[in-house]
Design a protein around this motif. Structure first.
Motif, mmCIF file in Angstrom:
data_model
loop_
_atom_site.group_PDB
_atom_site.id
_atom_site.type_symbol
_atom_site.label_atom_id
_atom_site.label_comp_id
_atom_site.label_asym_id
_atom_site.label_seq_id
_atom_site.Cartn_x
_atom_site.Cartn_y
_atom_site.Cartn_z
ATOM 1 N N PRO A 419 -65.137 10.479 22.604
ATOM 2 C CA PRO A 419 -64.219 11.141 21.679
ATOM 3 C C PRO A 419 -64.116 10.376 20.364
ATOM 4 O O PRO A 419 -64.306 9.157 20.313
ATOM 5 N N SER A 424 -57.332 8.331 21.616
ATOM 6 C CA SER A 424 -57.569 9.325 22.657
ATOM 7 C C SER A 424 -57.689 8.637 24.008
ATOM 8 O O SER A 424 -58.407 7.643 24.157
ATOM 9 N N GLU A 426 -58.734 10.351 26.669
ATOM 10 C CA GLU A 426 -59.672 11.152 27.455
ATOM 11 C C GLU A 426 -60.664 10.266 28.195
ATOM 12 O O GLU A 426 -61.161 10.617 29.274
#
Length: 636
Positions: A419, A424, A426
């Motif tokens: 990302p 982030s 993620e």
């Protein structure tokens, strides 16, 4: 203490020895070549004596630490490792394999000592020299760039020289000279890669120095050799005179809040200190996040949180830290080539700028122990390291750091695209999982972590063969094999935290020991196994699933869990699966895998151990099968 200034002569030689030396030079050639006109100190018999367990001329022999015969004046210290090499094309020498190196004049050096321990300054050659001696080294490397350090054993004087790596024209050896400022034991070690040395020549002066000349040599470096101009191949890389300003010893340095800007600034000051063995330097660090890779290549260093009430707490799904926390972090992980990675496998803004102009990375990320130990944020290669109230983190599987967003990277294979959004989380999902160490201890090192936190996912905390590390309290977090290596490790009342996502196949293996037989492995003494706190220590709101005590990395690996408290997941299932252990790395497990009085939940209920892996042992007494008592203070 008044700062001392010392000059060393460092030169890349393209010609023979100077005629100013009337005394016969002494030479140590590691292929046992006998140089005409010199006092040859190494014979084939002398070199073969370094391998007492092998017949003369045998191959595949490991080079261990040795001290040569008294008249030879040579010592090699292998820092406890058993995989160093003598490489030679002389078939009469006991050796490891057949290799030679050539210098720019075309001379082939038929043998060399080749250390197999990268970036380990504790591996060295030691000899006694006199004031005014000029020492010439014929050096090489494992192919990459290398920085060599020449220094007195008490560290009162030292300098460095740069080796540019092997050249396309076949030149793999270069000559360097140093002048000794006083009598003493001198050492040569490699700082970036492997110590590789083919020959040593000592040029003694033809007369005794006067007291005034001795004073001049020590303080001003005005030795006759200084005026001897030597043609340089590249003056930018090899200045003929290196001036080194030594820094007076200070027992405490401050970073942040008006002190030095970076932890590395403090470490660089320590490297130039005139300190004696055993003199500790404490680096007091103001709370905050320090995004920098650290190389602790000196003994007796302490990193300490300077807050009045220090904290190691995480916030915001593992992205933020408490206002009183010190976090040392970096973001490199296995499987990606970074534009910012230099030849030493560490972050370098100059490399990043240059590679962006060329639009490609200049260095392949090796990703394993050869690349600074699984891209570790902190690598300890010195003895007696101490850290207090510090968070050691690799953000690769935690979040996208601001520094990472300013870098460029290319996947080496089918790794997931990372990302781009700063912070982030993620990357906490299993599909992004890769090896990315937070802290690593090199072979034969030692250290103590007092109330520290280690944060990564796979391969978070590494210790090499012969290393000894003690962890008092604190928190160790990770997922796959996250405490691993051949080290002797003692964890006392430490929280062992399973840091996994809600992905159905995401499981934790706390340990992966590969301690050799005859060496103690990992002891977890009255520790606490739990899952990461959802929404606080990890972004996922789903509690971690149960995992394993470990999966041994070798059949000889040793792991002991003593009076371990294991949490229950949502008040039901224990955080350790019934089988307890996995044989996924060896296929047959490791018989030195033990547990004693494991309990489940806060009520101290005895664990149900009847389904444990058959190759493990559930102890009924606080002793190992060989009678060894299980106690932290004697676990060595």
């Amino acid at each position: 203490m008044k700062n001392k200034t010392m000059y060393f002569i460092v030169a890349l030689l393209l010609s023979g020895a100077s005629s100013m030396y009337a005394a016969k030079p002494q030479v140590w050639d590691f292929g046992a070549e006998q140089v005409p006109g010199m006092d040859n100190r190494l014979s084939e018999a002398e070199i073969n004596a370094w391998f007492p367990r092998y017949e003369s001329g045998a191959m595949s022999a490991a080079l261990l630490s040795f001290t040569a015969s008294d008249s030879v004046n040579l010592r090699y210290y292998a820092a406890g490792a058993h995989n160093h090499r003598l490489r030679t094309i002389n078939p009469r020498l006991t050796h490891t394999d057949e290799k030679s190196v050539k210098d720019s004049a075309g001379h082939v050096f038929t043998g060399m000592i080749y250390s197999n321990s990268s970036a380990n300054p504790r591996v060295y050659i030691e000899q006694e020299f006199a004031m005014g001696d000029t020492i010439e080294y014929v050096l090489s490397s494992n192919g990459r760039e290398e920085t060599y350090r020449f220094y007195l054993s008490d560290s009162s004087y030292y300098t460095t020289c740069y080796f540019p790596g092997h050249q396309k024209d076949g030149v793999k050896a270069r000559h360097y000279r140093f002048v000794c400022p006083k009598d003493g034991k001198y050492r040569l070690s490699g700082l970036d890669e492997k110590l590789v040395i083919a020959r040593i020549i000592r040029y003694p002066l033809d007369r005794n120095l006067t007291k005034e000349e001795q004073k001049t040599l020590r303080k001003q470096g005005k030795h006759p050799l200084k005026r001897e101009r030597v043609k340089m191949a590249n003056r930018a890389d090899f200045p003929d005179t290196c001036r080194l300003k030594q820094v007076a010893y200070r027992d405490t340095l401050w970073v942040g809040n008006g002190g030095l800007g970076r932890i590395n600034d403090a470490l660089n000051q320590v490297r130039h200190m005139n300190r004696q063995p055993g003199q500790r330097v404490i680096v007091m660090i103001a709370p905050g996040t320090y995004d920098e890779m650290l190389r602790i290549d000196m003994d007796d260093i302490t990193l300490k949180n300077a807050a009045t009430r220090p904290s190691i707490s995480l916030r915001g799904g593992g992205v933020n830290v408490d206002k009183n926390a010190v976090r040392v972090t970096a973001y490199y992980g296995y499987g990606y080539n970074y534009f910012s990675m230099n030849s030493k496998q560490v972050y370098d803004p100059r490399t990043l700028r240059a590679n962006r102009k060329g639009n490609k990375p200049s260095t392949i990320n090796k990703g394993g122990s050869d690349s600074n130990y699984w891209n570790a944020t902190v690598v300890v290669s010195g003895h007696n390291f101490v850290a207090e109230d510090i968070i050691f983190e690799n953000s690769f599987n935690q979040y996208i750091s601001l520094k990472e967003t300013g870098d460029s990277l290319l996947a080496q294979g089918k790794q997931a695209s990372r990302p781009k959004q700063p912070f982030s989380t993620e990357v906490q999902h299993k599909r992004y999982r890769e090896r990315a160490a937070a802290i690593a201890f090199a072979d034969s090192t030692s250290g103590v972590l007092n109330n520290c936190r280690v944060v990564s996912r796979q391969d978070a905390f590494y210790g090499g063969d012969g290393a000894f590390v003690r962890v008092n309290g604190g928190i160790l977090m990770g997922s796959v094999d996250y405490i691993f290596g051949g080290m002797t490790l003692v964890c006392v009342e430490t929280e062992l935290v399973m840091l996994v996502s809600s992905d159905s196949d995401d499981r934790t293996y706390i340990t992966a020991s590969r301690a050799p037989m005859g060496q103690r492995g990992m002891l977890f003494y009255r520790c606490h196994v739990r899952g990461a706190i959802p929404g606080v220590e990890m972004e996922d709101e789903t509690p971690a699933r149960p995992g394993y005590f470990g999966r041994p990395w070798s059949k000889s690996g040793e792991t002991v869990f003593f009076e371990t408290r294991v949490d229950l997941r949502q008040g039901e299932d224990p955080m350790i699966v019934p089988v307890g252990w996995s044989d996924g790395l060896t296929g047959v497990g490791a018989p030195r895998s033990y547990e004693y009085r494991t309990t489940y939940g806060n009520d101290g209920n005895p664990a149900e151990t009847q389904w444990r892996a058959p190759w493990t042992t559930v102890l009924t007494e606080p002793y190992l099968p060989d009678g060894t008592p299980i106690a932290p203070d004697t676990w060595r």
